[in-house]
Every structure is written in structure tokens, then in C-alpha cells.
Design an enzyme around this catalytic site. Structure first.
Site, mmCIF file in Angstrom:
data_model
loop_
_atom_site.group_PDB
_atom_site.id
_atom_site.type_symbol
_atom_site.label_atom_id
_atom_site.label_comp_id
_atom_site.label_asym_id
_atom_site.label_seq_id
_atom_site.Cartn_x
_atom_site.Cartn_y
_atom_site.Cartn_z
ATOM 1 N N ASP A 1 3.085 13.543 16.299
ATOM 2 C CA ASP A 1 3.239 13.512 14.837
ATOM 3 C C ASP A 1 1.872 13.628 14.153
ATOM 4 O OD1 ASP A 1 4.804 13.507 12.577
ATOM 5 O OD2 ASP A 1 4.869 11.327 12.390
ATOM 6 N N LEU B 1 0.818 -1.211 0.000
ATOM 7 C CA LEU B 1 0.000 0.000 0.000
ATOM 8 C C LEU B 1 0.853 1.262 0.000
ATOM 9 C CD1 LEU B 1 -2.692 -1.064 2.643
ATOM 10 C CD2 LEU B 1 -2.998 -0.914 0.165
ATOM 11 N N GLU C 1 4.995 3.053 1.471
ATOM 12 C CA GLU C 1 6.281 2.892 2.148
ATOM 13 C C GLU C 1 6.634 4.171 2.871
ATOM 14 O OE1 GLU C 1 10.673 0.990 1.143
ATOM 15 O OE2 GLU C 1 9.107 1.135 -0.384
ATOM 16 N N GLY C 2 7.081 4.041 4.114
ATOM 17 C CA GLY C 2 7.441 5.203 4.911
ATOM 18 C C GLY C 2 8.896 5.160 5.314
ATOM 19 N N GLY C 3 9.244 6.018 6.268
ATOM 20 C CA GLY C 3 10.636 6.131 6.666
ATOM 21 C C GLY C 3 11.174 4.893 7.361
ATOM 22 N N PHE C 4 10.301 4.115 8.023
ATOM 23 C CA PHE C 4 10.786 2.999 8.829
ATOM 24 C C PHE C 4 10.197 1.667 8.405
ATOM 25 C CE2 PHE C 4 10.751 6.737 11.765
ATOM 26 C CZ PHE C 4 12.106 6.961 11.690
ATOM 27 N N VAL D 1 3.962 -0.904 4.190
ATOM 28 C CA VAL D 1 2.636 -1.328 4.606
ATOM 29 C C VAL D 1 2.009 -2.153 3.492
ATOM 30 C CG1 VAL D 1 0.360 -0.591 5.404
ATOM 31 C CG2 VAL D 1 2.386 0.723 6.038
#
Length: 671
Positions: free
Chosen positions: A462, A344, A346-349, A352
């Protein structure tokens, strides 16, 4: 089955070709090169004694042995040997005899620490005790070819088989599991998982899971493959495997004949000695238990602190009141082994994935934390600790979690409409004002619960549109609690490392490093202005370009409209005037109020909610944006970083690029 094995380690193949016929050689052995022993040394004598003992000791112990030679001496040698269960008795005996015979003279001469995987067995020896923890290194791998591949059939069979093997090897005392599952209408896929018997069930399944996680990379289109290491072994193929279970352990010799009755009467000295010995044993046992727990605790802290309160969490989960703990195999099946087609975002860590849990008949979003990210591990622990205890209709629900085989996974309810920012800044699908106003009230309700209505104050740290998720009915839910912290009510600010996303972080927090409920309120104020204006935190002023001189923060930009008395002109032009003017003005005024440069003049979240709901009138703010004493003049907003101007990637759980730094001071406001 017309199949053949292809070695993927050419260097190992070369060494095999050059080997003498009477020397059994492993594939790519691990031989230490420092602190080597010399011929005639005590270590060499102990090693020779150990290697000479291994074949018979393992033969009498079910083709497995772990022991040492030179007990208690400085040069004691520790060793382990075991046969693989997909080799027959003759192959096993040949390996048990041949591996120790050539390892120290031909393969790794002089090495104190050696790990070697052969075709039929594994051999290890070391100058230190071999720990009963899984060594996840891969010694070598081979693949099986010769069968036609159908990707869907392969995937279905492979995932089911791996789940069975993982659970089976965990529960089997011999650490051996073999299973099969239908591959096609006429074929079966067979598999074997095996670990060295010194590992407990959890260590063994972790080792197998680590190999499972690499199968799709090692064998992308093969109907069979094998991965061998020094602690575990995994193989699967279309076609039966010949499994040979180890023989029963040879029973020890019968006990000596009974002593005469007179000799059974203990002397007083013996009674005293036994009593003192027993007491000493209890003391030593208590110390060893404490030492084991201490070392385990230290190891957990080094690995990221999983989890300070895990026993309490486990109790809650077992009672059915909290999220479920999943096995890695279950989540691999749910996501088709975390295929890119299920990703779905992609983030910094981490990434998904969309998944489906058949047993629960539930679509979910699964966040897979990057193994290389220490910050990701910390955020994982924070999420499990905090969000698992929260219950509110406007918070993303945590369904479950998993940390097996080095994998860190969080399972959330799926939010089909993704994150708010994807819709708020879409060029094609414009969110109506009525929907935006509903989202404003729902996010405010979530923050009110976090700050004031739960047993402790939860600082989210955040808050931003990419962490506001939308379900199928566009109901808003706040997610991503990786940076969240708990503080007691009335405690005030919380000294911490700098954390959050540029553009949404409280300027005072950036300078002082003190997070508080007012810091969250500031971020919420920025989100309100984004929703009303349809603009990101950094906007171009006066129709200029995107260079630094023409970019300002949205708070300064809207305050200028407010000071001129035409705040509605800052509203999203794409709405073409189709909004409730009173609601629009209230949202923007509350946004400015929440983002007031002086945190002491910001409202509490309850005060903001009361105004947004129309229960109290909006505040009267100064025409010009105030300048707080701790910060530079408002023009400092012009010197900004491009981080906040980039688009954020909305995902099923609101991953996005965040910042966490150990520095608590910054030279420019948004740099």
C-alpha cells in the site's frame, strides 16, 4: 452532598413504580424467552433449591457465591450472586435475600437464563455454566448531579482516577478497587470499580475499561456517574463514597478427630486404587490443560488472530528491544480520553489522535482501530507483528501497542508535518524540488530495506503519498503496514487477496491476485510520477473535464510526453521551472520504468535506487507505452473509478482509504 440519581431507563422506572412493595425488582433484567421451563419440572425444582441456597451461601462467603443445584443432571442450574461494595451490610443482606425470592416468580417466570442487576447486588442463573469471562453489556446507568462542573478539572481528575481503578481492580483478589484524586483545590473525586470474583484480573480490567470507554458519551458534563452490568460495576463522583468491604469468609468446621493408629495402615487394595486414581487424574488434568489451550486458541483466531507469535513478541518487549505494551488508561490520559480536539485524521479502519506520554516526555500519534472493522483488526495484528521488528530511519517507528477491553491501539512517533499528499497537493505551500528529490531518495531507501536488506522480504502492498509521513525536518518515513506480508527472499510472487489502493495497485496483481516485490515497485513508480508532476494518479488529459472520456492514469499520461521527447513538460507547473532538469527527468523515467506494464521488465528496487542516486544511467524505454498480454489496451485506463480521484486524508500514521477484497479478478483495469 446535595445530589440525586436520575435513571436513564424509563421502562425500568415504570416497572419499579408498578412493583409490589414486598418484591425486590432489578433494573431492566435480561430474561430468556425460549426453551422456558414449566412448573413441576426438574429444572424448576433445581432452580428453587439454588435460589433458596444463595442468601446463606453468599452470606458465609464474603457476600459472593457461585454454585449450582442438581449436579450432574441434565437440568442442572448454575447461579451467581454478589453485593456491590458501595452499599452497607444491611442493604447487602436485604438484596441477597430479596433478589432470589422474587426473580423466578415475579420478574422472569419460566426463564432458564437470567441476568439481573439491582441497586445493591447482581444475580445470575443459567442452564449452562456461567463462564469466567466478562459480560460487557450494560444493565443500566445513572448519573449524579448537583455539583458545579469545570471541564478541565473534571477531565484531569477523571482520567487519573480511572487509571488507578483499572490497575487496582486487576490486582485485588476481591476484584474491588476504590481510589480518589483531587478535583479542585477543595474537592476530591472518588471512584469504585468492582467485578464478580470469578473473573481473573485481565477479564476484570477489560470489563472496567469497556465501561470507561463509554463514560464520556454517557456522562459528558457530569461530575459523577455509575454503570452497572452483570460482570462489573463502575462509579465515580465528586464527594466521598461509603465503601463497605465484604466480611471474611466463614471458616469451615474443624476436621474430624484422628482415627486410631490401626486404621491409618492402608490396605494393599487401597494403595493400588490410589495409584490408579492418581495416574488417571494426571491424564485427565493433561487433557483438560490441552483442551483449555485449544479453546483459547480457537477464541483468539475468531477474534482476529492476536497473535500467532505473541509469546515471542512478549519476550522481546520485556527485554526492552521492541515496542511497549500500554494500558488503555495510559493512552486515554495521553489523548484527553480520545477527544475530537486531539484527532489528527480518520481512515477506513479507525481514527488517529495526537497524544503526549508524560512518563516518556514524548509526543505520539495513536491509531484507534474501529471495533466494528474485522479488516481493521487484521491490519492491527499485521502492524504489531511486522513493523515492531523493523528498524530503519525512513520507517515510522512503532512506540507501543495496546489491546485491552476490546480496544485496539497503536502508538507511533508523531510526524508533525503529516503525510506527503497534504503537502504535495497543497494550493498554498508548494514543496520545492530539492525537498521532493530528498523525499524520493528516502522513500526508495525505505523500500530497499524492506525488499532486500532485512532478514525477509516485506511486501508493503500500500505504497502511496498518504502513507509517506514527514517529521519536523521533512524527513520522509514510510508507514502503515496493515496490509504488509512477509515472504522469504527468492520466493517470488505471493498469492493473496486483492489489497491496496486504487490507482497505485499493480494492474497484473489486480487481475492475478499475486502480490510481489514488483507490485510494490509499481506503486513506487506511481508515487515518483506524482511527486514530479504534482498530480494524482488519475489526471485530466488534453485539458478536458473530469468525465471518464477525458481522464487517464498518470503512467499513460507521462508516457505520452516521454514518447514525444518533451517529458519535462509533464513536470509540476507550480514549480515554474525551478528544478534540476536532470533530476526531474531521471525521477520521471524511473517512475515509468517502475510502472512498466510488464512486471518482468520492471527494475528491482536496488536498480531503481542506483539510477535515482546517479550511480547508473537511466534506462531507454519504448516511445509508446507497451501493452502487456495479461491486460487490456492502454485505453482501458480511461474507464476508471472515482475512488482514486478523491483526496486522501493524511494523518499522523498515514491512514487512508484502502481496498482489500477476496476477489482476485477484475473486469476493468482500475474499476
Amino acid at each position: 452532598m446535595a445530589s440525586h440519581l436520575l435513571l436513564h431507563l424509563l421502562a425500568a422506572v415504570g416497572s419499579l413504580c408498578a412493583a409490589a412493595a414486598d418484591v425486590l425488582r432489578p433494573y431492566a433484567p435480561s430474561c430468556s424467552t425460549t426453551g422456558n421451563y414449566t412448573d413441576g419440572s426438574r429444572y424448576k425444582k433445581n432452580l428453587d433449591e439454588l435460589l433458596a441456597t444463595l442468601p446463606s451461601a453468599a452470606g458465609d462467603n464474603g457476600w459472593y457465591y457461585k454454585g449450582s443445584a442438581g449436579e450432574g443432571a441434565a437440568d442442572e442450574v448454575f447461579g451467581l450472586i454478589m453485593c456491590f461494595a458501595d452499599r452497607n451490610a444491611t442493604q447487602c443482606q436485604e438484596c441477597l435475600a430479596g433478589a432470589p425470592a422474587g426473580i423466578a416468580t415475579e420478574v422472569c417466570p419460566g426463564s432458564r437464563n437470567v441476568s439481573a442487576a439491582y441497586d445493591a447486588c447482581v444475580l445470575r442463573y443459567s442452564a449452562a455454566p456461567i463462564p469466567a469471562t466478562a459480560d460487557l453489556a450494560i444493565a443500566f446507568y445513572v448519573y449524579v448531579s448537583g455539583e458545579p462542573v469545570t471541564s478541565q478539572g473534571l477531565s484531569n481528575a477523571w482520567l487519573t482516577l480511572m487509571t488507578n481503578l483499572t490497575s487496582g481492580v486487576h490486582d485485588d483478589p476481591l476484584r474491588i478497587a476504590n481510589s480518589s484524586t483531587p478535583y479542585s483545590s477543595s474537592q476530591e473525586m472518588y471512584g469504585l470499580a468492582q467485578c464478580t470474583r470469578d473473573l481473573n484480573g485481565t477479564e476484570c480490567s477489560d470489563c472496567i475499561n469497556s465501561y470507561i470507554g463509554q463514560l464520556s458519551r454517557l456522562f459528558p458534563n457530569n461530575t459523577g456517574g455509575a454503570v452497572k452490568g452483570y460482570s462489573c460495576y463502575l462509579i465515580y463522583q465528586v464527594g466521598a463514597l461509603e465503601i463497605t468491604l465484604p466480611p471474611a469468609v466463614v471458616s469451615p468446621p474443624p476436621a474430624a478427630a484422628a482415627l486410631p493408629p490401626s486404621s491409618l495402615q492402608p490396605s494393599p487394595g487401597l494403595v493400588i486404587g490410589l495409584s490408579v486414581g492418581a495416574a488417571s487424574f494426571v491424564v485427565v488434568l493433561a487433557f483438560l490443560t490441552w483442551l483449555h489451550r485449544f479453546l483459547r486458541r480457537e477464541r483468539e483466531l475468531e477474534e482476529g488472530g492476536f497473535f500467532d507469535d505473541e509469546p515471542a513478541m512478549e519476550d522481546e518487549f520485556e527485554k526492552g528491544t521492541g515496542p511497549k505494551r500500554f494500558r488503555y488508561g495510559e493512552l486515554a490520559i495521553a489523548t484527553d480520553n480520545f477527544s475530537n480536539t486531539h484527532k489528527l485524521g480518520e481512515g477506513g479502519f479507525g481514527s488517529v489522535y495526537r497524544g503526549f506520554l508524560k512518563e516518556m516526555n514524548l509526543d505520539v500519534a495513536i491509531k484507534r482501530v474501529s471495533k466494528s472493522s474485522k479488516q481493521g483488526r487484521k491490519e492491527y495484528a499485521s502492524e504489531v507483528r511486522i513493523i515492531s521488528r523493523l528498524r530503519h530511519r525512513n520507517l515510522v517507528q512503532l512506540i507501543g501497542w495496546c489491546h485491552d477491553a476490546g480496544e485496539l491501539l497503536l502508538v507511533y512517533e508523531l510526524m508533525p508535518n503529516g503525510s506527503l499528499d497534504k503537502h504535495l497537493f497543497s494550493a498554498s505551500n508548494i514543496l520545492s524540488w530539492s525537498l521532493r528529490h530528498k523525499i524520493v531518495l528516502e522513500v526508495a531507501s525505505a523500500i530497499l530495506y524492506l525488499h532486500q536488506d532485512w532478514e525477509q522480504c516485506v511486501l508493503h502492498r500500500d505504497i502511496k503519498p498518504s502513507n509517506v509521513m514527514l517529521d519536523a525536518s521533512f524527513n520522509a518515513k514510510l508507514g502503515d503496514f496493515g496490509l504488509a506480508r512477509l515472504v522469504d527472499h527468492g520466493r517470488g510472487s505471493h498469492t493473496t487477496v486483492l489489497a491496496g489502493t486504487m490507482g497505485y495497485m499493480d494492474p497484473e496483481c489486480m487481475i492475478t491476485g499475486r502480490a510481489s516485490a514488483e507490485s510494490d515497485v509499481y506503486s513506487f513508480g506511481v508515487v515518483l510520477l506524482e511527486i514530479a508532476c504534482g498530480r494524482r494518479p488519475l489526471v485530466s488529459r488534453h485539458g478536458g473535464g473530469d468525465d471518464e472520456e477525458n481522464v487517464t492514469h498518470i503512467v499513460q499520461w507521462v508516457w505520452e510526453f516521454y514518447g514525444r521527447g518533451d517529458i519535462l513538460d509533464a513536470g509540476d507547473e507550480r514549480l515554474k521551472g525551478e528544478f534540476d532538469a536532470g533530476e526531474m527527468e531521471t525521477v520521471m523515467v524511473v517512475g515509468l520504468w517502475c510502472a512498466h506494464p510488464d512486471r518482468s521488465l520492471r527494475p528491482s528496487i536496488r536498480q531503481a535506487v542506483n539510477v535515482l542516486r546517479g550511480e547508473t544511467p537511466p534506462p531507454s524505454l519504448p516511445a509508446r507505452m507497451p501493452v502487456a498480454t495479461y491486460m487490456p489496451p492502454p485505453e482501458a485506463f480511461y474507464y476508471t473509478s472515482s475512488v482514486a480521484t478523491g483526496s486522501s486524508t493524511g494523518t499522523g500514521t498515514g491512514t487512508g482509504t484502502t481496498t482489500q477484497s477476496s476477489t482476485t479478478e477484475t473486469s476493468t483495469l482500475l474499476e
